[in-house]
Design an enzyme around this catalytic site. Structure first.
Site, mmCIF file in Angstrom:
data_model
loop_
_atom_site.group_PDB
_atom_site.id
_atom_site.type_symbol
_atom_site.label_atom_id
_atom_site.label_comp_id
_atom_site.label_asym_id
_atom_site.label_seq_id
_atom_site.Cartn_x
_atom_site.Cartn_y
_atom_site.Cartn_z
ATOM 1 N N ALA A 95 0.841 -1.198 0.000
ATOM 2 C CA ALA A 95 0.000 0.000 0.000
ATOM 3 C C ALA A 95 0.877 1.248 0.000
ATOM 4 O O ALA A 95 1.827 1.356 0.779
ATOM 5 C CB ALA A 95 -0.914 -0.003 1.222
ATOM 6 N N GLN B 83 -4.857 -6.116 -6.866
ATOM 7 C CA GLN B 83 -5.248 -6.701 -5.577
ATOM 8 C C GLN B 83 -6.484 -5.997 -5.026
ATOM 9 O O GLN B 83 -6.572 -4.770 -5.026
ATOM 10 C CB GLN B 83 -4.116 -6.583 -4.556
ATOM 11 N N CYS C 80 -2.538 -8.847 4.526
ATOM 12 C CA CYS C 80 -2.171 -7.571 5.144
ATOM 13 C C CYS C 80 -2.480 -7.589 6.636
ATOM 14 O O CYS C 80 -3.596 -7.907 7.040
ATOM 15 C CB CYS C 80 -2.932 -6.428 4.489
ATOM 16 N N ASN D 261 7.024 -15.455 0.399
ATOM 17 C CA ASN D 261 7.161 -14.027 0.688
ATOM 18 C C ASN D 261 7.718 -13.869 2.104
ATOM 19 O O ASN D 261 7.386 -14.643 2.992
ATOM 20 C CB ASN D 261 5.780 -13.366 0.561
ATOM 21 N N ASP E 213 11.207 -11.381 3.897
ATOM 22 C CA ASP E 213 12.654 -11.243 4.139
ATOM 23 C C ASP E 213 13.520 -11.589 2.928
ATOM 24 O O ASP E 213 14.707 -11.877 3.092
ATOM 25 C CB ASP E 213 13.107 -12.111 5.323
ATOM 26 N N GLY F 110 9.270 -7.429 -1.509
ATOM 27 C CA GLY F 110 8.514 -6.241 -1.123
ATOM 28 C C GLY F 110 9.433 -5.108 -0.724
ATOM 29 O O GLY F 110 9.964 -4.378 -1.551
ATOM 30 N N ARG F 111 9.660 -4.988 0.595
ATOM 31 C CA ARG F 111 10.405 -3.829 1.107
ATOM 32 C C ARG F 111 11.808 -3.718 0.514
ATOM 33 O O ARG F 111 12.323 -2.614 0.348
ATOM 34 C CB ARG F 111 10.481 -3.914 2.639
#
Length: 337
Positions: free
Chosen positions: A23, A75, A105, A205, A207, A229-230
């Site tokens: 998001a 999504q 989430c 998903n 790390d 992701g991050r």
């Protein structure tokens, strides 16, 4: 390594590294950039299933897929089967080629509405939502979950079987329970068990922040792909680095300063064009901060660029900073105009 690609419905996905939906991060400019830099699939940030919000500026931006490379994965989140089915149809009508359902989430804003990973507490409701969405559209439907609601309630396997039975085309599993949020370390054994039990593609998903880690997680879980992701924030070239390592077993060199400059300037220009001023300038600040985080001298760059009030200022300061670095001089950063 096993096959370099896999399928979601009619879509061949290659390489086996996917931009995870985030998001406020995986907007169209970032998805287009990550796809260009090697992501096999990019999933949109979460869109609401509540039709009252579909015409807000935020939702219109989230549902804009013009010019986006296929396949376009969108999504959705929500708790009411019929409403989720309507949202799926609406997004397909607006360009979605894959519908992804968010049950991963952990955010309170989402979970307090019983959406996101909170739904894992209600397996019967999960089944009704998945069946309603799968029946409502003729595109593949994928699902994102966590390993469970809480540490002592790891029910990923139960939800995964429900998903496969409902006709879900692929499943992403974040290796944490909802109560862990993003803390602790991802546990991959549950993901491996889910993958072994299902016949549909499963994605790991949590790390995955380097080519080595991606290869380790794929080997340990047997999954068809990894989600990043991050670790992609400020490092969108991580996708081509992972893809190259999976294909050849060797690391690509770091991108040159000139390439980082050009990637960053292109990203800023797309953000400014997509959102307009001042929104594009404001949204660009967080991306500039992520790009800057890896280098100690970049704290000064970040503080000055954060004060830029115009698109022109942001671009000029960024270009001048990198040009000075490339020339081998310590950048002199004037105050923003």
């Amino acid at each position: 390594m096993s096959n370099a690609s896999f399928r979601i419905g009619p879509h061949e996905i290659a390489p086996r590294v996917i931009l995870a939906p985030m998001a406020g991060v995986t907007d169209k400019p970032f998805r287009v950039l990550c796809k260009r830099l090697g992501a096999g699939l990019c999933v949109s940030e979460m869109t609401t299933s509540d039709p009252r919000f579909w015409n807000t500026a935020k939702s219109r931006h989230r549902m804009d897929h013009e010019g986006e490379p296929a396949p376009i994965s969108v999504q959705i989140a929500g708790t009411v089967p019929e409403v989720m089915a309507d949202a799926a149809r609406y997004n397909v009508d607006h360009g979605a080629q894959i519908i992804d359902i968010n049950m991963g989430c952990p955010a309170k804003k989402v979970c307090n509405a019983w959406a996101g990973s909170a739904l894992m507490r209600e397996p019967e409701l999960v089944a009704r939502i998945l069946e309603a969405v799968v029946k409502s559209v003729d595109v593949p439907v994928t699902l994102k979950i966590r390993t469970g609601w809480a540490t002592d309630q790891r029910n990923a396997m139960q939800i995964a079987r429900i998903a496969q039975d409902a006709g879900i085309a692929a499943l992403a599993v974040h290796g944490r329970t909802r109560d862990q949020q993003y803390t602790g370390t991802a546990e991959y054994d549950t993901i491996a068990e889910v993958k072994a039990a299902l016949s549909i593609p499963v994605f790991a998903n949590g790390d995955i922040d380097s080519p080595h880690k991606a290869a380790q997680v794929l080997a340990r879980t047997g999954c068809d792909a990894v989600l990043v992701g991050r670790a992609a924030q400020g490092r969108p070239w991580i996708f081509r680095e992972i893809a190259h390592y999976l294909a050849h077993g060797e690391l690509l060199p770091e991108p040159s300063l000139a390439e980082v400059r050009d990637v960053l300037l292109g990203h800023l220009e797309h953000l400014h064009a997509f959102y307009g001023e001042p929104s594009g300038v404001r949204i660009a600040r967080k991306h500039l901060g992520w790009y800057a985080k890896d280098r100690p001298e970049n704290a000064a760059f970040r503080s000055v660029v954060n004060r830029a009030e115009s698109a022109e200022d942001q671009l000029r300061l960024t270009r001048d900073y990198f040009d000075a670095l490339i020339a081998g001089v310590v950048p002199h950063l004037p105050a923003a105009a």
